[in-house]
Design an enzyme around this catalytic site. Sequence first.
Site, short mmCIF file in Angstrom:
data_model
loop_
_atom_site.label_atom_id
_atom_site.label_comp_id
_atom_site.label_asym_id
_atom_site.label_seq_id
_atom_site.Cartn_x
_atom_site.Cartn_y
_atom_site.Cartn_z
N ARG A 50 0.82 -1.21 0.00
CA ARG A 50 0.00 0.00 0.00
C ARG A 50 0.85 1.26 0.00
NH1 ARG A 50 -0.23 -4.98 1.33
NH2 ARG A 50 0.33 -4.57 3.49
N THR A 51 1.85 1.26 0.90
CA THR A 51 2.69 2.44 1.04
C THR A 51 3.48 2.73 -0.24
OG1 THR A 51 2.84 2.33 3.45
CG2 THR A 51 4.68 3.35 2.30
N CYS A 85 -6.20 -2.33 8.55
CA CYS A 85 -4.96 -1.74 8.01
C CYS A 85 -5.20 -0.25 7.85
CB CYS A 85 -4.62 -2.36 6.66
SG CYS A 85 -3.25 -1.53 5.82
N ASN A 86 -4.41 0.55 8.55
CA ASN A 86 -4.56 2.00 8.46
C ASN A 86 -4.19 2.53 7.08
OD1 ASN A 86 -4.98 3.33 11.39
ND2 ASN A 86 -3.79 1.47 11.60
N THR A 87 -3.05 2.07 6.56
CA THR A 87 -2.56 2.61 5.29
C THR A 87 -3.59 2.42 4.18
OG1 THR A 87 -0.36 1.94 6.02
CG2 THR A 87 -0.57 2.66 3.74
N ALA A 88 -4.21 1.24 4.18
CA ALA A 88 -5.17 0.91 3.12
C ALA A 88 -6.43 1.78 3.20
CB ALA A 88 -5.55 -0.56 3.19
N THR A 127 2.74 4.32 8.84
CA THR A 127 3.62 4.17 7.68
C THR A 127 3.79 5.51 6.97
OG1 THR A 127 1.80 3.71 6.17
CG2 THR A 127 2.83 1.80 7.24
N LYS A 167 7.18 -6.90 9.64
CA LYS A 167 6.79 -7.56 8.39
C LYS A 167 7.82 -8.61 7.97
CE LYS A 167 3.90 -3.90 6.36
NZ LYS A 167 2.59 -4.55 6.29
N CYS A 196 -0.67 2.12 12.69
CA CYS A 196 -0.28 1.06 11.76
C CYS A 196 -0.48 -0.24 12.53
CB CYS A 196 1.17 1.20 11.33
SG CYS A 196 1.75 -0.25 10.41
#
Lengths: 248, 248
Positions: A50-51, A85-88, A127, A167, A196
């Site tokens: 995502r990032t 998921c925060n980023t998503a 992230t 990860k 995150c």
Amino acid sequence: MQSKLVGVLGGVGPMATVYFEQMVLELTEARCDQEHLNMLVSNHATIPDRTAFILGESRLSPLFDMAQDAQMLARAGCDFLVLPCNTAHFFHEHIQNAVSIPLLNIIEETVKACAAQGAKRVGILATAGTVKADTYGIMCRRFGLACVYPDPAAQRQVTAVIYDRIKAGEPVRAKEMTALYNCMREEGSDAVVLGCTELSVAHRDLELHAAYPDVVDSLETLARRTIEYAGKRLRKPQARLQTNAIRS
Amino acid sequence: MQSKLVGVLGGVGPMATVYFEQMVLELTEARCDQEHLNMLVSNHATIPDRTAFILGESRLSPLFDMAQDAQMLARAGCDFLVLPCNTAHFFHEHIQNAVSIPLLNIIEETVKACAAQGAKRVGILATAGTVKADTYGIMCRRFGLACVYPDPAAQRQVTAVIYDRIKAGEPVRAKEMTALYNCMREEGSDAVVLGCTELSVAHRDLELHAAYPDVVDSLETLARRTIEYAGKRLRKPQARLQTNAIRS
């Protein structure tokens, strides 16, 4: 009453998805299997990063896979969706538009939790993708809160913990995490958001809850909201996560 | 090469399902999210109790739900199925007959693992349902191994740990677990099978692996087999499960 079927749009990342399920189970008031809520979980690990996409480092968008997973979960009978998921959440609106069932919003729930505990200035550990997208900043402004991000050197530390440790399946040291919390406090934050889900995993493994009550864990916040939204009760008011074992 | 999509027939029980996912992730050789395998997990907690049905205490069969979940996972594109529950393997053949994709067999994999480490006489710690169904006894005979179950008093202890502790969200003490292992050793077992996924959860939380190398964990055995069957590699030969945190 049968509770709602939760669809978990997961795999982003795969371990955070598992911790999310575990949190939901641990925080639900249940004395036997059948009192828990039902979840259908897509632990789809191979969704593109995502990032990397948000930062423009990759042209491979994760949106297609996530929208397709959302539709698959809806077809399979899920009543609502969560995305641990925060980023998503940069793609929240697009995924929501792909289905007719609700998709809860981890950013909104977390910012509301900060406001509920009286925070005025929220520090965000997330992230680089979440920081660049400013999803937390936008949401904080909606709720009248100030939002502060780490300086570039501290952000590199955050990124290292997420990517080179969690990860990659490598251990994280408590002092690496607490250095990040202290860094946000020095910026004047009165609440620190674990924005995150990988950081939530480390925070939980290291059992840092008790020592850092000003830290708001986005994954745990979403787990609590999921239980309530599904029609179940929390194990006890403000129950804290616990391990299921006593080492003796 | 894209790995196979694993369908997890879960919820029996819900926490064991989560631990299974976690084991798969921890034991897979992967340096980033995208190197993990994809799983679609039905964490269907409200499936009727398996043991109560097998013992004739309830007429509510879990088979209908499990067969329906298997078909749903197959329709959603899974290449093969796993069922992280020993007791439910009483229904293995019936579930397998409901779908055209393979359903791995945790009993077979676990007995094979015992044989591979040279065991001749296998002690089984499992639910009263698994004991009555004699799924392990039948499989042991196929592989030329002797099979021994706890005496009635010890079996009541096993049942208490599974139902009154783990499924009820209550902590388990290491000495309760090790008393069961010692009991099976006194019966002359040269391998002790954790033949209930709830016991795997306690064994893992209590970090008993190192001290009890003769204990064969059915859930971990199934996780290893799942990784290989999906086309992925194990993290390292005989990698042991580890926590992702260093408390310092």
